[in-house]
Design an enzyme around this catalytic site. Structure first.
Site, PDB file in Angstrom:
ATOM      1  N   ARG A 295       0.881  -1.183   0.000  1.00 39.86           N
ATOM      2  CA  ARG A 295       0.000   0.000   0.000  1.00 39.86           C
ATOM      3  C   ARG A 295       0.907   1.217   0.000  1.00 39.86           C
ATOM      4  O   ARG A 295       1.705   1.403   0.935  1.00 39.86           O
ATOM      5  CB  ARG A 295      -0.898  -0.023   1.246  1.00 39.86           C
TER       6      ARG A 295
ATOM      7  N   HIS B  60      -7.205   0.637  -6.631  1.00 47.80           N
ATOM      8  CA  HIS B  60      -7.480  -0.236  -5.476  1.00 47.80           C
ATOM      9  C   HIS B  60      -8.130  -1.535  -5.995  1.00 47.80           C
ATOM     10  O   HIS B  60      -9.296  -1.803  -5.736  1.00 47.80           O
ATOM     11  CB  HIS B  60      -8.422   0.494  -4.509  1.00 47.80           C
TER      12      HIS B  60
ATOM     13  N   GLN C 147     -10.087  -4.118  -3.669  1.00 45.29           N
ATOM     14  CA  GLN C 147     -11.384  -3.610  -3.213  1.00 45.29           C
ATOM     15  C   GLN C 147     -12.448  -3.833  -4.281  1.00 45.29           C
ATOM     16  O   GLN C 147     -13.564  -4.270  -3.996  1.00 45.29           O
ATOM     17  CB  GLN C 147     -11.270  -2.114  -2.899  1.00 45.29           C
TER      18      GLN C 147
ATOM     19  N   ARG D 129     -13.623  -8.986   1.005  1.00 43.31           N
ATOM     20  CA  ARG D 129     -12.195  -8.737   0.777  1.00 43.31           C
ATOM     21  C   ARG D 129     -11.417 -10.022   1.064  1.00 43.31           C
ATOM     22  O   ARG D 129     -10.515 -10.401   0.327  1.00 43.31           O
ATOM     23  CB  ARG D 129     -11.685  -7.612   1.708  1.00 43.31           C
TER      24      ARG D 129
ATOM     25  N   ASP E  92     -17.240   6.949  -1.675  1.00 46.40           N
ATOM     26  CA  ASP E  92     -15.994   6.772  -0.930  1.00 46.40           C
ATOM     27  C   ASP E  92     -15.726   8.115  -0.248  1.00 46.40           C
ATOM     28  O   ASP E  92     -16.348   9.137  -0.597  1.00 46.40           O
ATOM     29  CB  ASP E  92     -14.859   6.387  -1.900  1.00 46.40           C
TER      30      ASP E  92
ATOM     31  N   CYS F 172     -16.295   1.346   0.413  1.00 45.33           N
ATOM     32  CA  CYS F 172     -15.144   0.489   0.744  1.00 45.33           C
ATOM     33  C   CYS F 172     -14.755   0.585   2.209  1.00 45.33           C
ATOM     34  O   CYS F 172     -14.105  -0.308   2.731  1.00 45.33           O
ATOM     35  CB  CYS F 172     -13.965   0.850  -0.149  1.00 45.33           C
TER      36      CYS F 172
HETATM   37  N1  NVA Z   1      -9.994   6.486  -1.365  1.00 44.23           N
HETATM   38  C1  NVA Z   1      -9.636   6.005  -0.061  1.00 44.23           C
HETATM   39  C2  NVA Z   1      -9.782   4.525   0.009  1.00 44.23           C
HETATM   40  C3  NVA Z   1      -9.444   3.926   1.349  1.00 44.23           C
HETATM   41  C4  NVA Z   1      -9.604   2.457   1.379  1.00 44.23           C
HETATM   42  C5  NVA Z   1      -8.227   6.436   0.257  1.00 44.23           C
HETATM   43  O1  NVA Z   1      -7.370   6.405  -0.634  1.00 44.23           O
HETATM   44  O2  NVA Z   1      -7.976   6.803   1.399  1.00 44.23           O
HETATM   45  N1   CP Z   2     -11.255  -0.535   2.175  1.00 43.07           N
HETATM   46  C1   CP Z   2      -9.978  -0.575   2.602  1.00 43.07           C
HETATM   47  O1   CP Z   2      -9.026  -0.754   1.831  1.00 43.07           O
HETATM   48  O2   CP Z   2      -9.871  -0.425   3.941  1.00 43.07           O
HETATM   49  P1   CP Z   2      -8.531  -0.181   4.751  1.00 43.07           P
HETATM   50  O3   CP Z   2      -8.006   1.169   4.375  1.00 43.07           O
HETATM   51  O4   CP Z   2      -8.946  -0.260   6.186  1.00 43.07           O
HETATM   52  O5   CP Z   2      -7.547  -1.261   4.399  1.00 43.07           O
END
Ligand code: NVA
Ligand code: CP
Length: 318
Positions: A104, A131, A134, A295, A226, A267
């Site tokens: 990540r 992502h 997801q 997931r 989101d 998500c």
């Molecule tokens: N768009 C959000 C998704 C988190 C799972 C982010 O990047 O923080």
């Molecule tokens: N939806 C998702 O990726 O959640 P986290 O940021 O908690 O991993």
């Protein structure tokens, strides 16, 4: 050749459908027999987190344990990366010990570099651009609740971000009609929209980008949103709040344009009262907990697809 999943561009539609099917049977097997132990016997997943995570971290770690493998969590600050070791050297090192890497990252270029220099497969666990894990879980959830994917109408309301980008790629591959509504200036990148448009034409699905949330939601089977403030955008909180809120909030006024049996997806993590009201996210149309659970199941199918089924190997050698 190693199989990297940096976005849903890396999977063909038949591969996605096969994976969803496999995820469903693994889910069933787990629920009825209480275990999937064996498929990834002895395999090691390395996980790099430059930014926080609840679902991604726990679901990947749980998936590996339940499949008979092991996951090692490498938080950014615990790695020499945080002291300036290069991505190249980090990637080469992890390749010596682990079978697969999930990362990540803030900048999508970082995961591309990890992939370039590692000799093991790399999975994107969220970058600023995509992502994929997801969206695989989202597709499985839609299939469970709507019993089909082709011809489904999806509305995505909010920021043209990582989640939105992979939704565009995934939906257009599978014949899902997708309408994205974002404020002007927050649309998904042009190149992503163009890739999705080409794919939508091939798969006879419709794709619309609009700044009008009502237009997106009309006759929707699935409404997705989101956060308006993704990780790393916290310094834009005030300006984004003014632009997104309340026009791009999923609330009772907006969802009345959707089909009566629409499902709501997010998500997570969510900011109740911002991108969605509590009435919607905690209401009867919301499927967010199935989405979060999926997931785990879809990532099991993804890991087995990439690493192969060790149980077959073990059977052949016993
Ligand atoms: N768009 C959000 C998704 C988190 C799972 C982010 O990047 O923080
Ligand atoms: N939806 C998702 O990726 O959640 P986290 O940021 O908690 O991993």
């Amino acid at each position: 050749m190693k199989e990297d999943i940096l976005s849903l561009q890396d999977l063909r539609s038949d591969q996605i459908l096969a994976m969803l099917d496999h995820a469903s049977s693994l889910k069933n097997q787990f629920k009825t027999q209480g275990s999937n132990l064996k498929y990834l016997n002895g395999k090691i997943l390395g996980m790099i987190f430059q930014k926080p995570s609840t679902r991604t971290r726990i679901s990947f770690e749980t998936a590996m344990l339940q499949l008979g493998g092991h996951a090692i969590n490498l938080s950014f600050n615990d790695l020499q990366l945080s002291r300036g070791e290069s991505i190249q050297d980090t990637s080469k090192t992890i390749s010596l010990y682990a079978d697969i890497l999930m990362a990540r990252v803030y900048d999508h270029k970082d995961i591309e570099q990890l992939s370039e220099y590692s000799s093991i497969p790399v999975i994107n666990g969220l970058s600023d651009l995509f992502h994929p894990c997801q969206i695989l879980a989202d597709l499985l959830t839609i299939l469970e609740y709507k019993k089909k994917l082709r011809g489904i109408n999806m509305a995505f309301i909010g920021d043209g971000n990582n989640v939105c980008n992979d939704l565009l790629l995934g939906c257009s591959k599978l014949g899902i009609n997708i309408r994205v509504s974002t404020p002007l200036g927050f649309e998904p990148p042009n190149w992503v929209v163009e890739v999705a448009r080409t794919s939508a034409r091939k798969n006879e699905s419709a794709l619309l980008i609009t700044s009008d949330p009502t237009e997106a939601v009309v006759a929707a089977d699935v409404i997705v949103t989101d956060t308006h403030i993704s990780i790393g955008k916290e310094n834009e909180f005030d300006s984004r709040e003014k632009i997104f809120f309340p026009k791009y909030q999923v609330n009772d006024d907006l969802v009345k344009y959707a089909k009566k049996d629409f499902i709501f997806m997010h998500c997570l993590p969510a900011k109740r009262g911002k991108e969605v009201t509590s009435q919607i996210i905690d209401g009867p149309h919301s499927v967010i907990w199935s989405e979060a659970e999926n997931r785990l199941h879809v990532q099991k199918a993804l890991l087995i697809k990439i690493l192969g089924d060790s149980s077959v190997h073990n059977r052949n050698h016993s």
